[in-house]
Design a protein around this motif. Sequence first.
Motif, PDB file in Angstrom:
ATOM      1  N   VAL A  22       0.839  -1.202   0.000  1.00  0.00           N
ATOM      2  CA  VAL A  22       0.000   0.000   0.000  1.00  0.00           C
ATOM      3  C   VAL A  22       0.874   1.252   0.000  1.00  0.00           C
ATOM      4  CG1 VAL A  22      -1.702   1.313   1.329  1.00  0.00           C
ATOM      5  CG2 VAL A  22      -1.928  -1.162   1.102  1.00  0.00           C
ATOM      6  N   ALA A  23       1.914   1.248   0.822  1.00  0.00           N
ATOM      7  CA  ALA A  23       2.816   2.401   0.895  1.00  0.00           C
ATOM      8  C   ALA A  23       3.527   2.607  -0.443  1.00  0.00           C
ATOM      9  CB  ALA A  23       3.836   2.211   2.006  1.00  0.00           C
ATOM     10  N   LEU A  24       3.982   1.533  -1.054  1.00  0.00           N
ATOM     11  CA  LEU A  24       4.679   1.648  -2.340  1.00  0.00           C
ATOM     12  C   LEU A  24       3.749   2.201  -3.417  1.00  0.00           C
ATOM     13  CD1 LEU A  24       6.720  -1.675  -2.300  1.00  0.00           C
ATOM     14  CD2 LEU A  24       7.550   0.643  -1.861  1.00  0.00           C
ATOM     15  N   ARG A  28       4.182   5.789  -5.439  1.00  0.00           N
ATOM     16  CA  ARG A  28       4.194   5.868  -6.908  1.00  0.00           C
ATOM     17  C   ARG A  28       3.111   6.808  -7.440  1.00  0.00           C
ATOM     18  NH1 ARG A  28       4.947  -0.345  -7.063  1.00  0.00           N
ATOM     19  NH2 ARG A  28       7.201  -0.483  -6.883  1.00  0.00           N
ATOM     20  N   ILE A  29       1.923   6.738  -6.845  1.00  0.00           N
ATOM     21  CA  ILE A  29       0.827   7.603  -7.289  1.00  0.00           C
ATOM     22  C   ILE A  29       1.146   9.064  -7.012  1.00  0.00           C
ATOM     23  CG2 ILE A  29      -1.574   8.226  -6.803  1.00  0.00           C
ATOM     24  CD1 ILE A  29      -2.057   5.165  -6.385  1.00  0.00           C
ATOM     25  N   VAL A  30       1.679   9.348  -5.817  1.00  0.00           N
ATOM     26  CA  VAL A  30       2.036  10.729  -5.473  1.00  0.00           C
ATOM     27  C   VAL A  30       3.124  11.248  -6.405  1.00  0.00           C
ATOM     28  CG1 VAL A  30       3.087  12.188  -3.691  1.00  0.00           C
ATOM     29  CG2 VAL A  30       1.294  10.576  -3.082  1.00  0.00           C
ATOM     30  N   MET A  31       4.101  10.406  -6.725  1.00  0.00           N
ATOM     31  CA  MET A  31       5.165  10.814  -7.650  1.00  0.00           C
ATOM     32  C   MET A  31       4.584  11.173  -9.015  1.00  0.00           C
ATOM     33  SD  MET A  31       8.130   8.035  -6.707  1.00  0.00           S
ATOM     34  CE  MET A  31       9.088   8.408  -8.156  1.00  0.00           C
ATOM     35  N   ALA A  32       3.653  10.364  -9.498  1.00  0.00           N
ATOM     36  CA  ALA A  32       3.068  10.594 -10.819  1.00  0.00           C
ATOM     37  C   ALA A  32       2.137  11.800 -10.826  1.00  0.00           C
ATOM     38  CB  ALA A  32       2.312   9.346 -11.275  1.00  0.00           C
ATOM     39  N   CYS A  33       1.297  11.913  -9.817  1.00  0.00           N
ATOM     40  CA  CYS A  33       0.288  12.979  -9.801  1.00  0.00           C
ATOM     41  C   CYS A  33       0.876  14.345  -9.456  1.00  0.00           C
ATOM     42  CB  CYS A  33      -0.829  12.641  -8.825  1.00  0.00           C
ATOM     43  SG  CYS A  33      -1.838  11.247  -9.347  1.00  0.00           S
ATOM     44  N   ARG A  34       1.760  14.371  -8.496  1.00  0.00           N
ATOM     45  CA  ARG A  34       2.319  15.650  -8.041  1.00  0.00           C
ATOM     46  C   ARG A  34       3.646  16.007  -8.688  1.00  0.00           C
ATOM     47  NH1 ARG A  34       1.318  16.327  -1.589  1.00  0.00           N
ATOM     48  NH2 ARG A  34      -0.922  15.888  -1.574  1.00  0.00           N
ATOM     49  N   GLN A  43       8.038  11.010   2.260  1.00  0.00           N
ATOM     50  CA  GLN A  43       7.818  11.890   3.404  1.00  0.00           C
ATOM     51  C   GLN A  43       6.345  12.281   3.513  1.00  0.00           C
ATOM     52  OE1 GLN A  43      10.159  12.602   5.801  1.00  0.00           O
ATOM     53  NE2 GLN A  43       8.281  13.194   6.827  1.00  0.00           N
ATOM     54  N   ILE A  44       5.695  12.501   2.382  1.00  0.00           N
ATOM     55  CA  ILE A  44       4.261  12.805   2.382  1.00  0.00           C
ATOM     56  C   ILE A  44       3.489  11.640   2.985  1.00  0.00           C
ATOM     57  CG2 ILE A  44       2.246  13.131   0.874  1.00  0.00           C
ATOM     58  CD1 ILE A  44       4.157  14.733  -0.991  1.00  0.00           C
ATOM     59  N   TYR A  45       3.849  10.410   2.613  1.00  0.00           N
ATOM     60  CA  TYR A  45       3.186   9.230   3.164  1.00  0.00           C
ATOM     61  C   TYR A  45       3.410   9.127   4.671  1.00  0.00           C
ATOM     62  CZ  TYR A  45       1.691   4.432   3.883  1.00  0.00           C
ATOM     63  OH  TYR A  45       1.047   3.322   4.338  1.00  0.00           O
ATOM     64  N   LEU A  46       4.650   9.314   5.108  1.00  0.00           N
ATOM     65  CA  LEU A  46       4.949   9.236   6.543  1.00  0.00           C
ATOM     66  C   LEU A  46       4.200  10.311   7.316  1.00  0.00           C
ATOM     67  CD1 LEU A  46       8.762   8.478   6.408  1.00  0.00           C
ATOM     68  CD2 LEU A  46       6.922   6.901   7.056  1.00  0.00           C
TER      69      LEU A  46
END
Length: 62
Positions: A22-24, A28-34, A43-46
């Motif tokens: 789930v974290a991975l 990946r989604i945050v990297m692609a979207c943002r 860091q955003i996930y943490l």
Amino acid sequence: MTRTKIPDLETCEHARVLCSPVALAFVRIVMACRGVSEARARQIYLDYIDRVQPDLRPGSID
């Protein structure tokens, strides 16, 4: 004699949290979207996980 550095508990905990599927996927989604780096996405996930953890200290439940 050579000393080895023992990783602090927080670093180990972060590594454990970030290895889940789930974290991975979140990273990946945050990297692609943002369009941010992997380090920033982690860091955003943490930060998100730290915010949603229930406070389990005695007397913390109202």
